[in-house]
Design a protein around this motif. Structure first.
Motif, PDB file in Angstrom:
ATOM      1  N   GLN A 177      -3.130  -4.465  11.844  1.00 39.92           N
ATOM      2  CA  GLN A 177      -2.294  -3.269  11.802  1.00 39.92           C
ATOM      3  C   GLN A 177      -2.959  -2.134  11.019  1.00 39.92           C
ATOM      4  OE1 GLN A 177       0.636  -2.954  13.546  1.00 39.92           O
ATOM      5  NE2 GLN A 177       0.175  -4.980  14.383  1.00 39.92           N
ATOM      6  N   GLY A 178      -2.741  -0.900  11.496  1.00 41.79           N
ATOM      7  CA  GLY A 178      -3.377   0.277  10.914  1.00 41.79           C
ATOM      8  C   GLY A 178      -2.666   0.808   9.678  1.00 41.79           C
ATOM      9  N   THR A 179      -3.045   2.002   9.301  1.00 42.02           N
ATOM     10  CA  THR A 179      -2.673   2.543   7.986  1.00 42.02           C
ATOM     11  C   THR A 179      -1.514   3.537   8.003  1.00 42.02           C
ATOM     12  OG1 THR A 179      -4.390   4.211   8.271  1.00 42.02           O
ATOM     13  CG2 THR A 179      -4.987   2.231   7.035  1.00 42.02           C
ATOM     14  N   LEU A 180      -0.958   3.825   9.159  1.00 39.19           N
ATOM     15  CA  LEU A 180       0.173   4.757   9.195  1.00 39.19           C
ATOM     16  C   LEU A 180       1.456   4.021   8.812  1.00 39.19           C
ATOM     17  CD1 LEU A 180      -0.733   6.984  12.268  1.00 39.19           C
ATOM     18  CD2 LEU A 180      -0.541   7.708   9.873  1.00 39.19           C
ATOM     19  N   GLN A 181       1.469   3.607   7.552  1.00 37.62           N
ATOM     20  CA  GLN A 181       2.624   2.943   6.960  1.00 37.62           C
ATOM     21  C   GLN A 181       2.597   3.212   5.463  1.00 37.62           C
ATOM     22  OE1 GLN A 181       2.024  -1.167   8.147  1.00 37.62           O
ATOM     23  NE2 GLN A 181       0.859  -1.606   6.313  1.00 37.62           N
ATOM     24  N   GLY A 182       3.730   2.986   4.814  1.00 34.73           N
ATOM     25  CA  GLY A 182       3.866   3.379   3.413  1.00 34.73           C
ATOM     26  C   GLY A 182       2.865   2.730   2.478  1.00 34.73           C
ATOM     27  N   ARG A 183       2.716   1.411   2.589  1.00 36.48           N
ATOM     28  CA  ARG A 183       1.765   0.681   1.744  1.00 36.48           C
ATOM     29  C   ARG A 183       1.034  -0.348   2.591  1.00 36.48           C
ATOM     30  NH1 ARG A 183       4.575  -0.646  -4.148  1.00 36.48           N
ATOM     31  NH2 ARG A 183       5.403   1.447  -4.544  1.00 36.48           N
TER      32      ARG A 183
END
Length: 377
Positions: free
Chosen positions: A127-133
């Motif tokens: 999973q990529g980085t467009l998430q809170g943490r």
């Protein structure tokens, strides 16, 4: 530390982004937890967003995009001693196996078992980085120096591609280079070559505005606007490529002399006629660096390359580039790389608008679109 619930942008199909809750556990022994701050959008993200696939790679489960990222450390694993909460870091989002032959020789970018965030190549998807943490191995995180912006930290990822291409080009100070494509990667390739002492850099693109930007902002010495032509068959396309190469060769250097053939071509478009023109534009014994991910099958003038010993060299991602990237990005002799960030969006809810903008060459006001960054913290 228990798990933390964060919000994530999740792709469920072509242009179908949804904000969903996701539990992020405490970091494991060798991980750090990072509050993602800035994420730049790149071509592979756009392919996934627009088509739910990237070439032959299909998205097989809901996928969070984003991999050009920086953030702030919020927690560290029990065996991590070189990071502390509050540190600002860039994430190197490819995690190789660390024990195959390629990893052991330092070429971990071509590790067969590489897991790369926001790529659907491995399954389950990483999973990529467009998430809170996000939790990430501390080994693949890099501390940002004071004064370096978060957006510049995010740019270290595509800058790594340019550094890796430069290394594989075997360029030396005083050589000449031609860069096809004045998008973010092409501009970074030009910037690296210039910082390393290239005598002359020509940047070529079909977009006159991008060429003008590159020259005016010190990314390249000279520009060439590629004519918009398309042949009806292979023979006509090769003739157009030769014509483009001839046009580049006639560009005058600072002394008023024609530049002629170049030592190295950085091909950042993947467009067949540009790859072909790159071969024709290169000096005997020179190199064409294949950076752009274009059509999977290309028609190339192989005899024009082979008879002049022009090497065609593949470039895939990067390896061991972040420390040098930080040096270049903060060097007074380098162009101002932060100028590449032309558009910024805030919050995961802005992702659809950001992706829409990233697919354009100019915004509604006529401003160039080069690199779109989403800020999530």
């Amino acid at each position: 530390m228990s798990s933390t619930q964060v919000q994530a942008s999740v792709l469920h199909g072509a242009k179908d982004l949804r904000i969903e809750p996701r539990n992020v556990p405490a970091p494991s022994e060798h991980e750090i937890q990072v509050a993602v701050h800035s994420t730049g959008l790149c071509g592979s993200d756009l392919h996934y967003y627009n088509h739910n696939r990237n070439g032959d790679i299909l998205v097989r489960e809901p996928l969070t995009l984003g991999h050009e990222s920086s953030g702030i450390v919020t927690a560290v694993g029990s065996s991590v001693s070189n990071f502390s909460p509050g540190d600002r870091v860039a994430l190197e989002v490819g995690v190789p196996c660390d024990h195959c032959h390629r990893c052991e020789e330092g070429r971990y970018n071509i590790c067969k078992d590489m897991k790369f965030r926001s790529s659907a190549k491995s399954f389950p998807h990483f999973q990529g980085t467009l998430q809170g943490r996000i939790n990430h191995p501390a080994k693949w995180c890099h501390k940002l120096p004071e004064g370096m912006s978060m957006e510049l930290g995010a740019l270290l990822e595509p800058l790594g591609v340019a550094i890796h291409a430069y290394r594989r080009s075997l360029m030396k100070p005083g050589m000449t280079a031609l860069v096809f494509g004045a998008g973010a990667v092409g501009l970074l390739a030009a910037a690296v070559a210039k910082t390393k002492g290239a005598k002359t850099i020509i940047i070529a693109d079909i977009d006159a505005g991008r060429v003008d930007f590159a020259v005016k902002n010190g990314f390249a010495h000279h520009g060439f606007v590629v004519p918009m032509k398309r042949g009806k068959d292979t023979e006509e396309n090769l003739a157009i490529a030769r014509e483009t190469a001839d046009g580049v060769a006639k560009v005058a250097d600072d002394s008023g002399n024609a530049i002629g053939e170049v030592d190295v071509v950085f091909e950042c478009t993947g467009v067949p006629t540009c790859v072909q023109a790159g071969i024709y534009a290169t000096k005997p014994g020179g190199r064409v660096m294949l950076i752009g991910m274009g059509v999977p099958i290309q028609t190339l003038a192989m005899s024009a390359a082979a008879l002049r010993e022009v090497d065609l060299v593949g470039v895939f991602r990067y390896a061991n580039t972040y420390p040098e990237g930080i040096e270049i990005a903060t060097s007074a002799s380098a162009p101002d790389l932060s100028k590449l960030v032309t558009h910024k969006y805030k919050g995961l809810e802005s992702c659809p608008d950001a992706f829409g903008m990233a697919g354009r060459t100019k915004d509604d006001a006529g401003k160039l679109v080069l690199k779109v960054v989403i800020e999530t913290a």
